[in-house]
Enzyme design. Structure first.
Site, short mmCIF file in Angstrom:
data_model
loop_
_atom_site.label_atom_id
_atom_site.label_comp_id
_atom_site.label_asym_id
_atom_site.label_seq_id
_atom_site.Cartn_x
_atom_site.Cartn_y
_atom_site.Cartn_z
N HIS A 17 1.27 -7.01 9.71
CA HIS A 17 2.44 -7.18 8.83
C HIS A 17 3.41 -8.19 9.46
O HIS A 17 3.91 -9.09 8.79
CB HIS A 17 3.20 -5.86 8.65
CG HIS A 17 2.45 -4.81 7.88
ND1 HIS A 17 2.30 -3.53 8.33
CD2 HIS A 17 1.82 -4.86 6.68
CE1 HIS A 17 1.62 -2.82 7.44
NE2 HIS A 17 1.30 -3.61 6.43
N LYS A 41 0.17 7.50 -2.55
CA LYS A 41 0.05 7.70 -1.10
C LYS A 41 0.95 8.83 -0.59
O LYS A 41 2.02 9.06 -1.14
CB LYS A 41 0.44 6.41 -0.36
CG LYS A 41 -0.63 5.34 -0.45
CD LYS A 41 -0.32 4.19 0.49
CE LYS A 41 -1.43 3.16 0.44
NZ LYS A 41 -1.10 1.94 1.19
N ARG A 90 -6.56 -9.67 3.59
CA ARG A 90 -7.48 -9.56 4.73
C ARG A 90 -8.92 -9.79 4.33
O ARG A 90 -9.73 -10.29 5.11
CB ARG A 90 -7.37 -8.16 5.36
CG ARG A 90 -6.08 -7.90 6.09
CD ARG A 90 -5.88 -6.44 6.38
NE ARG A 90 -5.79 -5.70 5.12
CZ ARG A 90 -5.48 -4.42 5.01
NH1 ARG A 90 -5.25 -3.72 6.10
NH2 ARG A 90 -5.41 -3.83 3.84
N SER A 128 -2.69 0.06 8.44
CA SER A 128 -1.83 1.19 8.82
C SER A 128 -2.64 2.48 8.85
O SER A 128 -2.42 3.33 9.73
CB SER A 128 -0.69 1.34 7.81
OG SER A 128 0.11 0.19 7.82
O1 PNS Z 1 1.31 -1.41 1.62
P1 PNS Z 1 0.76 -1.02 0.28
O2 PNS Z 1 0.75 0.49 0.10
O3 PNS Z 1 -0.59 -1.63 0.00
O4 PNS Z 1 1.78 -1.64 -0.80
C1 PNS Z 1 1.56 -1.46 -2.17
C2 PNS Z 1 2.85 -1.67 -2.93
C3 PNS Z 1 3.89 -0.65 -2.46
C4 PNS Z 1 3.36 -3.09 -2.67
C5 PNS Z 1 2.55 -1.47 -4.45
O5 PNS Z 1 2.05 -0.18 -4.64
C6 PNS Z 1 3.80 -1.68 -5.31
O6 PNS Z 1 4.18 -2.80 -5.59
N1 PNS Z 1 4.45 -0.55 -5.71
C7 PNS Z 1 5.63 -0.58 -6.55
C8 PNS Z 1 5.27 -0.19 -7.99
C9 PNS Z 1 4.75 -1.39 -8.76
O7 PNS Z 1 5.49 -2.31 -9.06
N2 PNS Z 1 3.43 -1.41 -9.04
C10 PNS Z 1 2.81 -2.55 -9.71
C11 PNS Z 1 2.43 -2.26 -11.14
S1 PNS Z 1 1.19 -1.03 -11.30
#
Ligand code: PNS
Length: 156
Positions: A17, A41, A90, A128
């Protein structure tokens, strides 16, 4: 002035990150790192803990700001008036996931572009979830996470 947002769960933040954030900070004028809530999650660290670990581990990057947001990423983009969303890739699994996220984000805000930075090769296998698993069973995570995160994991 180009402002970007880098969203994620950061549970916990890894050196992968940090690498993406530092590289984004060299491309964009301002980078907002946002701790988001991914509804599918369960988290090890609370939002304030994740914010603290990020802030402390990124304080050498002057154009990076850390915050939390509970809601849709696109609503955060509107609130912060950011120009682009930054994501790290990745592998093909990340590509498929981000491709789907992009579909929903574009549907809600077609004018907002996402920019994808390929993970540096040394961090391609870093996640993570692997860090949490290593620590749970006493594995060595040195060099994979910032020192402060390593300490926080040890105390858990
Ligand atoms: O580190 P991660 O868990 O892969 O991050 C995922 C994250 C938090 C960036 C993604 O789940 C997100 O953008 N969540 C906010 C809700 C949203 O806008 N979702 C997109 C439309 S389904």
């Amino acid at each position: 002035m180009t402002k970007a947002v880098y969203p994620g769960s950061f549970d916990p933040m890894t050196n992968g990150h940090r690498d993406i954030i530092a590289r984004a900070a060299s491309v964009f004028d301002e980078v907002v790192v946002s701790v988001m809530v991914n509804v599918s999650k369960k988290y090890l660290f609370t939002v304030p803990e994740r914010l603290n670990l990020l802030s402390e581990s990124l304080k050498d990057l002057p154009n990076v700001r850390v915050r939390a947001y509970e809601g849709l990423l696109i609503d955060l983009v509107r609130e912060e008036k950011v120009d682009v969303i930054v994501k790290g890739l990745r592998n093909a699994t990340d590509f498929d996931y981000e491709n789907t996220m992009d579909f929903y984000n574009k549907r809600m805000a077609p004018q907002v572009e996402s920019v994808y930075l390929m993970a540096s090769h040394e961090y391609v296998h870093l996640s993570s979830s692997a860090i949490r698993e290593l620590m749970a069973f006493g594995g060595d995570v040195s060099g994979l996470v910032p020192p402060l995160v390593e300490e926080a994991l040890r105390l858990r």
